[in-house]
Design a protein around this motif. Structure first.
Motif, PDB file in Angstrom:
ATOM      1  N   ARG A  75      42.060  31.875  32.600  1.00 58.51           N
ATOM      2  CA  ARG A  75      40.761  31.822  33.174  1.00 58.51           C
ATOM      3  C   ARG A  75      40.731  32.594  34.550  1.00 58.51           C
ATOM      4  NH1 ARG A  75      37.063  26.978  34.599  1.00 58.51           N
ATOM      5  NH2 ARG A  75      35.842  28.737  35.211  1.00 58.51           N
ATOM      6  N   TYR A  76      42.004  32.666  35.177  1.00 55.52           N
ATOM      7  CA  TYR A  76      42.277  33.835  36.495  1.00 55.52           C
ATOM      8  C   TYR A  76      42.214  34.986  35.988  1.00 55.52           C
ATOM      9  CZ  TYR A  76      43.483  35.158  40.937  1.00 55.52           C
ATOM     10  OH  TYR A  76      43.378  35.609  42.171  1.00 55.52           O
ATOM     11  N   ALA A  77      42.976  35.293  34.904  1.00 51.96           N
ATOM     12  CA  ALA A  77      43.102  36.707  34.395  1.00 51.96           C
ATOM     13  C   ALA A  77      41.750  37.490  34.120  1.00 51.96           C
ATOM     14  CB  ALA A  77      44.204  36.854  33.309  1.00 51.96           C
ATOM     15  N   ALA A  78      40.946  36.505  33.590  1.00 52.31           N
ATOM     16  CA  ALA A  78      39.517  37.096  32.941  1.00 52.31           C
ATOM     17  C   ALA A  78      38.527  37.207  34.170  1.00 52.31           C
ATOM     18  CB  ALA A  78      38.708  36.132  32.276  1.00 52.31           C
ATOM     19  N   ALA A  79      38.846  36.506  35.317  1.00 53.86           N
ATOM     20  CA  ALA A  79      37.793  36.739  36.620  1.00 53.86           C
ATOM     21  C   ALA A  79      38.568  37.561  37.672  1.00 53.86           C
ATOM     22  CB  ALA A  79      37.530  35.331  37.200  1.00 53.86           C
ATOM     23  N   MET A  80      39.700  37.921  37.635  1.00 47.95           N
ATOM     24  CA  MET A  80      40.475  38.312  38.902  1.00 47.95           C
ATOM     25  C   MET A  80      39.884  39.497  39.302  1.00 47.95           C
ATOM     26  SD  MET A  80      44.089  39.329  37.513  1.00 47.95           S
ATOM     27  CE  MET A  80      44.257  41.024  36.512  1.00 47.95           C
ATOM     28  N   HIS A  81      39.338  40.496  38.554  1.00 48.84           N
ATOM     29  CA  HIS A  81      38.849  41.829  39.199  1.00 48.84           C
ATOM     30  C   HIS A  81      37.392  41.874  39.719  1.00 48.84           C
ATOM     31  CE1 HIS A  81      42.014  43.529  36.320  1.00 48.84           C
ATOM     32  NE2 HIS A  81      42.246  44.372  37.536  1.00 48.84           N
ATOM     33  N   GLU A  82      36.852  40.578  39.533  1.00 49.96           N
ATOM     34  CA  GLU A  82      35.459  40.395  40.366  1.00 49.96           C
ATOM     35  C   GLU A  82      35.819  39.570  41.678  1.00 49.96           C
ATOM     36  OE1 GLU A  82      32.901  41.565  38.908  1.00 49.96           O
ATOM     37  OE2 GLU A  82      34.396  42.185  37.255  1.00 49.96           O
ATOM     38  N   LEU A  83      36.938  39.279  41.892  1.00 49.68           N
ATOM     39  CA  LEU A  83      37.206  38.347  43.070  1.00 49.68           C
ATOM     40  C   LEU A  83      37.211  39.345  44.217  1.00 49.68           C
ATOM     41  CD1 LEU A  83      40.092  36.074  41.861  1.00 49.68           C
ATOM     42  CD2 LEU A  83      37.684  35.693  41.950  1.00 49.68           C
ATOM     43  N   PRO A  84      36.635  39.094  45.382  1.00 47.81           N
ATOM     44  CA  PRO A  84      36.500  39.945  46.548  1.00 47.81           C
ATOM     45  C   PRO A  84      37.885  39.882  47.568  1.00 47.81           C
ATOM     46  CG  PRO A  84      35.218  38.037  47.215  1.00 47.81           C
ATOM     47  CD  PRO A  84      35.825  37.741  45.733  1.00 47.81           C
ATOM     48  N   LEU A  85      37.879  40.704  48.287  1.00 49.18           N
ATOM     49  CA  LEU A  85      38.677  40.402  49.526  1.00 49.18           C
ATOM     50  C   LEU A  85      38.225  39.319  50.521  1.00 49.18           C
ATOM     51  CD1 LEU A  85      40.053  44.132  49.993  1.00 49.18           C
ATOM     52  CD2 LEU A  85      41.251  42.501  48.935  1.00 49.18           C
TER      53      LEU A  85
END
Length: 214
Positions: free
Chosen positions: A76-86
């Motif tokens: 789940r983290y791999a699927a979402a990681m590019h949407e996570l903000p700084l």
């Protein structure tokens, strides 16, 4: 420059506490442990992760439970990681430090993941060295931090670490590296404060403290 700042990534520069907590909460629900909250996550988080999961379950986790928790996170983290903000003030803090200290990044997350996210957020220019975990097994962050400093060629007494967990402090302190802990990540303020390290609520405050300390 006589200072060097080593940044943690998850929960520090990257604002990923909410997704990390949600993945764990949902995975525990799958195992028949509903009603775990974000406060529970922060109160019980520790290294090694097996101890963290034991605390959340209230007993020793079974091997298939640990596998489920680990696999759920990885997928789940791999699927979402590019949407996570700084973190909201990440760029401000990096830019504030840059004229006065060199900077690097050390994470225990997989190096390919770290490299992809650093490229995604276009942060590479800020760091003289970027290291994620690239080996096998489960080395301590202290071992990785020691290797990081040796690779950089910087003396520990010139270094500061900015992190969000007791583990960051426990890795840095025996090496003589000073630490600032932020409350934006995985652990509750009380646990962070118990280390005796400075505890702040933002990266801007962390950068200001480092620059004002001789």
């Amino acid at each position: 420059m006589d200072k060097h700042v080593i940044w943690d990534w998850n929960g520090t520069l990257l604002d990923d506490f909410a997704i990390t907590a949600r993945i764990t909460i949902d995975a525990l629900d799958d195992l028949g442990y509903p009603d775990v909250t974000e406060d529970d996550i922060r109160d019980h988080y520790r290294r090694p992760l097996s101890g963290y999961f034991n605390a959340l379950l209230g007993r020793t986790a079974l091997s298939h439970e640990l596998d489920h928790l680990g696999d759920s996170y990885a997928t789940r983290y791999a699927a979402a990681m590019h949407e996570l903000p700084l973190a909201p003030d990440a760029l401000h803090a990096l830019r504030a430090i840059a004229p006065f200290a060199t900077q690097s990044l050390l994470s225990m997350a997989p190096h390919p993941q770290i490299a992809a996210l650093i490229e995604h957020h276009r942060l590479g220019e800020h760091f003289s060295l970027i290291q994620g975990f690239a080996g096998t097994g489960h080395p301590s962050k202290r071992e990785s931090l020691l290797t990081h400093c040796e690779t950089l060629g910087v003396a520990a007494e010139c270094c500061w670490m900015i992190g969000d967990t007791v583990d960051d402090f426990d890795a840095a302190s025996p090496l003589g590296i000073r630490t600032v802990l932020v409350t934006t990540g995985m652990q509750a303020r009380a646990a962070l404060a118990a280390t005796g390290a400075p505890v702040v609520d933002s990266l801007a405050d962390a950068s200001r403290l480092i620059l004002e300390t001789r």
